[in-house]
Design a protein around this motif. Structure first.
Motif, PDB file in Angstrom:
ATOM      1  N   ALA A 179       0.834  -1.203   0.000  1.00 44.32           N
ATOM      2  CA  ALA A 179       0.000   0.000   0.000  1.00 44.32           C
ATOM      3  C   ALA A 179       0.869   1.254   0.000  1.00 44.32           C
ATOM      4  N   ASP A 190      -2.927   4.918  -4.957  1.00 44.68           N
ATOM      5  CA  ASP A 190      -3.704   4.454  -3.818  1.00 44.68           C
ATOM      6  C   ASP A 190      -5.190   4.763  -3.984  1.00 44.68           C
ATOM      7  N   ARG A 238      -8.398   1.942  -4.259  1.00 43.05           N
ATOM      8  CA  ARG A 238      -9.271   1.894  -3.086  1.00 43.05           C
ATOM      9  C   ARG A 238     -10.655   1.282  -3.351  1.00 43.05           C
ATOM     10  N   ARG A 288      -4.671  -5.054   2.064  1.00 42.58           N
ATOM     11  CA  ARG A 288      -5.831  -5.179   1.188  1.00 42.58           C
ATOM     12  C   ARG A 288      -5.747  -6.491   0.417  1.00 42.58           C
TER      13      ARG A 288
END
Length: 368
Positions: free
Chosen positions: A54, A63, A67, A102
């Motif tokens: 990230a 980023d 998302r 993530r």
């Protein structure tokens, strides 16, 4: 070389190649990107990105585009084969100040990187020969096209053709693992990164958004089975936790053998290897994509800061080697636990598992 019109070729349009192309564009360069494969849909698979991935995406200004995809993962849970908890890792605490973790479909990350790299990839362009000239690299493609570049970057994976053509190393070394990957739809509800550890094998499920789960499993071995689904049932059919429902709902299963790449050097003349072409490891720590993204950031910084291509490549390699070596060594450490009988391993993990697993990422918490 901040304003230098370097002619740069990036070979390979996977995560590493597209990340490098994105970083170079942000630094003011306009690389050519080629891939020997025709354009096509990526295999249905998920991807887990730890906090340092990230951070690298943030440095690539990607980023925000990432998302909307996948799901933020706050906790890792380790269970025994029966589904009894062994230990947990608080990911928000571990990666505090670095980035969120993530999990997402691999194809979504690829699309974000492709857009960030400018979207132009010359597919079906396989490199046939490389000539290391005094200040350039002569490149001949299989269609007979010949071009000279100031820098050629091999981002073409563990079985890199650029590595062989530039005499930087031979074939990868088998890591002694067979891995299985697939995506589960309409399966059980799993909110955390959840791994069940058995004897010489293990299985992981992690949510990747929209009710889907990424399933990853591995075992000690040297060749993929003829029927991956049947082998998964043979290995994990008596496991507890979410595994029975996962196996029932699992779609296509992709099986492969993992490779390691360990080289004495990553560049020769003006040819450089990045990502798995330079430092592939088994995927145990989920650092393959993260290392490729970090490579891209550091390479662009090195080219901006150095007075010559040669100086930039030397600086890049000196910065990246300690981190990739750490990942390789910690990966081997964790893989060795497969050979520890559960009767010895499980009490240790119940007592100190969170600290043991957290320690595997300690160096990666620091600056690139």
């Amino acid at each position: 070389m901040r304003s230098s019109p370097l002619r740069i070729l990036v070979v390979g349009a996977g995560i590493a190649g597209l990340a490098v192309a994105r970083a170079l564009r942000l630094a003011g360069f306009r690389p050519d990107v080629t891939d020997k494969a025709p354009p096509g849909e990526l295999a249905d698979a998920g991807l887990y990105l730890p906090g340092n991935a990230a951070r690298a995406l943030r440095r690539l200004d990607l980023d925000d585009p990432v998302r909307p995809y996948g799901q933020v993962i706050h906790r890792q849970r380790f269970l025994d084969a029966g589904g009894v908890p062994l230990c947990e890792v608080d990911l928000d605490t571990l990666w505090a100040g670095v980035g969120e973790c993530r999990a997402m479909p691999r194809a979504d990350l690829h699309r974000v990187l492709l857009s960030g790299a400018g979207g132009a990839v010359r597919h079906g362009a396989e490199v046939r020969t490389i000539d290391l000239l005094t200040n350039t690299v002569g490149v001949t493609f299989v269609d007979g096209t010949q071009t000279e570049y100031d820098l050629v970057i091999g981002a073409d994976g563990p079985r890199s053709s650029i590595r062989a053509l530039a005499a930087l190393g031979g074939p990868p070394r088998p890591a002694g693992q067979v891995v299985y990957r697939g995506v589960v739809r309409d399966g059980p509800t799993v909110r955390d990164w959840t791994a069940l550890l058995g004897q010489r094998s293990g299985i992981l499920v992690v949510p990747i958004g929209a009710g889907r789960l990424h399933c990853y499993a591995d075992e000690t071995g040297s060749a993929p089975p003829a029927d991956p689904r049947a082998r998964l049932r043979e290995l994990f059919g008596d496991y507890g936790g979410p595994v029975p429902e996962v196996l029932d709902a699992l779609g296509t299963v992709h099986a492969s053998v993992t490779d390691e790449v360990e080289l004495g050097r990553w560049h020769r003349g003006r040819v450089l290897l990045v990502g798995d072409a330079a430092h592939a490891t088994a995927p145990t720590l989920s650092q393959g994509a993260a290392m490729a993204l970090e490579d891209a950031v550091v390479l662009a910084e090195s080219l901006r800061a150095a007075g010559s291509v040669e100086a930039a490549l030397t600086a890049y390699e000196s910065r990246r080697r300690p981190r990739t070596r750490w990942v390789r060594d910690r990966t081997r450490d964790r893989n060795r636990t497969r050979d520890v009988p559960p009767a010895l391993r499980d009490p240790l993990l119940r007592g100190r598992g969170d600290r043991i697993f957290g320690e595997h990422y300690r160096l990666l918490l620091g600056p690139l």
